[in-house]
Design a protein around this motif. Structure first.
Motif, PDB file in Angstrom:
ATOM      1  N   ARG A 148       0.812  -1.215   0.000  1.00 23.60           N
ATOM      2  CA  ARG A 148       0.000   0.000   0.000  1.00 23.60           C
ATOM      3  C   ARG A 148       0.846   1.265   0.000  1.00 23.60           C
ATOM      4  N   SER A 149       2.192   1.108   0.161  1.00 22.25           N
ATOM      5  CA  SER A 149       3.043   2.282   0.284  1.00 22.25           C
ATOM      6  C   SER A 149       4.460   1.957  -0.168  1.00 22.25           C
ATOM      7  N   TYR A 150       5.184   2.997  -0.619  1.00 26.55           N
ATOM      8  CA  TYR A 150       6.620   2.838  -0.907  1.00 26.55           C
ATOM      9  C   TYR A 150       7.359   2.320   0.317  1.00 26.55           C
ATOM     10  N   MET A 151       6.811   2.622   1.485  1.00 27.19           N
ATOM     11  CA  MET A 151       7.476   2.305   2.742  1.00 27.19           C
ATOM     12  C   MET A 151       7.583   0.792   2.983  1.00 27.19           C
ATOM     13  N   ASP A 152       6.749  -0.010   2.288  1.00 26.53           N
ATOM     14  CA  ASP A 152       6.592  -1.423   2.644  1.00 26.53           C
ATOM     15  C   ASP A 152       7.901  -2.207   2.655  1.00 26.53           C
ATOM     16  N   PHE A 153       8.680  -2.112   1.548  1.00 23.54           N
ATOM     17  CA  PHE A 153       9.845  -3.002   1.504  1.00 23.54           C
ATOM     18  C   PHE A 153      10.973  -2.512   2.413  1.00 23.54           C
ATOM     19  N   LEU A 154      11.056  -1.189   2.655  1.00 21.58           N
ATOM     20  CA  LEU A 154      12.032  -0.674   3.627  1.00 21.58           C
ATOM     21  C   LEU A 154      11.659  -1.164   5.028  1.00 21.58           C
ATOM     22  N   LEU A 155      10.362  -1.095   5.307  1.00 17.02           N
ATOM     23  CA  LEU A 155       9.856  -1.519   6.617  1.00 17.02           C
ATOM     24  C   LEU A 155      10.132  -3.007   6.854  1.00 17.02           C
ATOM     25  N   MET A 156       9.906  -3.830   5.832  1.00 18.14           N
ATOM     26  CA  MET A 156      10.124  -5.279   5.975  1.00 18.14           C
ATOM     27  C   MET A 156      11.583  -5.580   6.326  1.00 18.14           C
ATOM     28  N   SER A 157      12.521  -5.000   5.570  1.00 20.17           N
ATOM     29  CA  SER A 157      13.942  -5.264   5.835  1.00 20.17           C
ATOM     30  C   SER A 157      14.341  -4.745   7.215  1.00 20.17           C
ATOM     31  N   TYR A 158      13.803  -3.584   7.579  1.00 18.48           N
ATOM     32  CA  TYR A 158      14.082  -2.984   8.886  1.00 18.48           C
ATOM     33  C   TYR A 158      13.629  -3.921  10.016  1.00 18.48           C
TER      34      TYR A 158
END
Length: 685
Positions: A148-158
């Motif tokens: 739902r957001s650009y943030m998704d894959f950064l958030l997953m790795s984080y």
């Protein structure tokens, strides 16, 4: 119809869900630098040694599959094999990740700072993390987050770094490579880049699929991709794309691994960073190009409050157990594994059914925030208040009462709702309205959508009167579509009961068979719009009946379906939920019958239908501004193509469409409730 006992095993209310922990709490109380530089020792699949990217590339290029395809392409094109080999190597160089722990540590430090600024909390189900840790040790793992957001894959790795889990390699669109520095940093944090489409390019497909399969077969890292293929601009689930799912299932189907664990991950945002950007895209404003400068310009979001995020790691799903009794893997023994083979129909059906099942698992574990319910109620109230002389908006006290009613109803339907139980409902509602103050305004104790301020959009600061009626309408549509994107987050909870409520409203009698026919017609029409599993019409009808009977809305016997006295309020809410979609499909049909030429191209379709709809709304012939959404228009066209009311002409200019105006007109009548034509329409479609 199935009895209540038949449903007990799948009653959503009986499903135990894990508790959440706010992982930002620790970040707020300790050093981000120490966190980024800490000892990171994830457990890997069967203790495998992490693989250098150069070794991985070498394994791919030396595989039997790539050698076979290189020889095939060489024969078909007359090019030297060395030439084709070089091209394969260049494709892989462009595509491959170069995961480096130092870059991951930099991202861990930077994202900690950003997340603590943007979000009040990031809540994670730690039991899900433990299940994932176990799964990674036993089988190759595929992570399927919602998108739902650009943030998704950064958030997953984080999150995986935070919980000391193996970092994923992530399928990312090639457009991110255009971001200087950032693109390379994403590559060094595990992203591998693929073209958005590569048609019949055999060599590209072979290199891409072999790259993914090599990582899976050897269990070097969890593979992560988005099953929907792209971010959902509407915040409802998109029809799953099967390409990558086919690839990751292949090693199991060919017996190269014992099993693969697929983990659906549900990421729920209380407030989405891109909410107005998405609304503008749906209204035809081109998507901004990904660039590093655009990223720095977006820094102003750091001064905003985006509430909380909930991330739910679902139960790992075994491909082996899903395939049991469904797929005969012996067919793969008939030819060598490295020779490409188009999947048989039973494999295609299995992958397609699995994809829908996995998207539904994502949906069921989406955490709904109170604003999702409030947006649903405010949109419906806005449409009811269109008549002249009607008071605008709704009293805050009345909105709170309705929100509590809808909270209880959604929980009975199995919604995973985050509603603070130790806070008074009025405080919960006020807090939600405050967080979304760009979309609503409170004046003299009444709440309404912030449509009057919409004219001041685009940074002009000019009063609304300086805009043309079309511009003012489009600015208001940004607010409406932004609110609709939150309402859409709850659609998976209500869609089956809503289809049944609309079917009861449309059917010519209370007879159960008549209602079922109407339900079946609506479900079939909207199967491009919502996640409705193929071939599950009867199950969906029974589930809808069960939920509405359980909540006292319906009385159902073998002959009749009757709305109870207390059920009218629920039926009114559910039918109103589906109304914008019904009107959207109707108006596209009307455009094709009244305005469109006998043939038009797909490229011409969206701008032409948007122009037609703008005229209709300004003339007061349409109630729902949401029908301006290009997503709704594309889904309508996809449904008409599937139903045969529109078809693509072979041999003509690419994407040329031919409209069967009789069928389209019949469909419009049926959706409008002109029921004498309904049986005929069902028969024809």
């Amino acid at each position: 119809m199935a009895s209540k006992a038949d449903y007990l095993h799948r009653d959503p209310m009986l499903k135990k869900r894990d508790d959440f922990e706010d992982m930002l709490e620790e970040r707020r109380n300790s050093s981000d630098l120490r966190y980024a530089l800490r000892c990171y020792t994830p457990v890997l699949y069967r203790g495998v040694t992490p693989c250098k990217s150069s070794v991985l590339k070498s394994m791919v290029l030396q595989s039997d599959h790539i050698h076979y395809v290189i020889n095939q392409v060489s024969k078909e094109t007359g090019r030297a094999t060395d030439d084709v080999q070089e091209e394969a190597s260049a494709i892989l160089e462009e595509m491959a990740h170069r995961l480096q722990l130092s870059t991951v540590r930099f991202f861990a430090f930077t994202l900690s700072k950003i997340f603590k600024t943007l979000f009040r909390s990031i809540c994670v189900n730690e039991e899900g993390i433990q299940r994932l840790q176990q799964a990674i040790q036993e089988h190759p793992v595929v992570l399927l987050p919602s998108h739902r957001s650009y943030m998704d894959f950064l958030l997953m790795s984080y999150l995986l770094y935070t919980y000391d889990l193996a970092l994923p390699v992530i399928a990312a669109g090639m457009d991110f490579m255009g971001m200087k520095i950032v693109g390379e940093m994403l590559r060094m944090s595990g992203a591998f880049f693929i073209r958005r489409s590569f048609g019949g390019d055999k060599l590209y497909w072979a290199v891409f699929s072999e790259y993914v399969k090599t990582m899976l077969r050897n269990g070097f890292a969890p593979v992560e991709f988005f099953l929907e293929g792209t971010r959902s601009r509407t915040c409802k689930s998109l029809t799953p794309k099967l390409g990558l799912l086919n690839i990751v299932m292949d090693p199991f189907l060919k017996g190269e691994v014992f099993d693969i664990s697929v983990v659906p991950v549900s990421i729920s945002y209380e407030r989405i960073l891109e909410e107005t950007l998405y609304a503008r895209e749906l209204l035809g404003v081109p998507k901004p190009k990904e660039s590093t400068s655009a990223l720095f310009k977006a820094r102003k979001v750091l001064s905003e409050d985006y509430g909380s995020i909930h991330v739910y790691f679902g139960q790992p799903v075994s491909i082996r157990s899903m395939a049991e009794g469904r797929v005969n893997r012996c067919q793969f023994n008939l030819i060598p594994r490295h020779i490409p083979k188009r999947p048989d129909e039973d494999i295609h059906n299995f992958v397609n059914d699995s994809a829908y099942r996995l998207v539904r698992a994502q949906e069921e574990n989406m955490v709904l925030k109170p604003w999702v319910l409030l947006a649903s109620l405010l949109l419906q109230k806005h449409h009811q208040n269109q008549a002249p002389g009607q008071k605008r908006g709704i009293a805050l006290e009345e909105l709170t009462q309705q929100a509590v009613w809808l909270r209880d109803l959604s929980r009975q339907y199995g919604a995973f709702l985050h509603w603070p139980d130790h806070t008074s409902p009025s405080d919960v509602v006020y807090s939600s309205l405050s967080l979304h103050r760009g979309l609503v305004r409170i004046s003299e104790g009444r709440v309404q959508l912030a449509l009057e301020q919409a004219g001041r959009q685009a940074g002009s600061g000019e009063p609304p009167s300086t805009f043309t009626p079309e511009e003012e309408l489009l600015n208001q549509a940004v607010i409406m579509l932004s609110c609709a994107s939150y309402r859409n987050q709850a659609l998976h909870v209500f869609i089956r009961p809503a289809l049944l409520a609309s079917a009861i409203h449309a059917a010519s009698s209370n007879k159960k068979q008549e209602v079922f026919n109407s339900f079946s017609f609506l479900r079939n029409t909207f199967s491009n719009e919502f996640i409705l599993c193929p071939g599950a019409t009867v199950q969906d009808f029974e589930e809808a009946c069960y939920l509405l009977v359980k909540t006292g809305v319906l009385q159902v016997n073998p002959q009749e379906v009757v709305v109870t006295e207390r059920g009218h309020r629920t039926v009114a809410f559910l039918t109103a939920l589906l109304e914008p979609f019904l009107q959207g499909y109707q108006v596209v049909c009307r455009f094709l019958c009244e305005e469109a030429a006998e043939t038009l191209t797909e490229k011409e379709f969206i701008p032409a239908v948007r122009k037609f709809i703008l005229k209709q709304i300004l003339a007061g012939r349409l109630r729902y501004i949401e029908v301006l959404s290009s997503d709704l228009q594309k889904n309508t066209l996809a449904a008409l193509l599937r139903l045969g009311a529109v078809r693509k002409i072979n041999g003509a200019e690419q994407g040329t469409l031919k409209v069967n105006k009789v069928m389209v007109n019949s469909l419009e009548d049926t959706l409008g409730g002109k029921l004498p034509t309904q049986k005929a329409a069902i028969a024809r479609l």
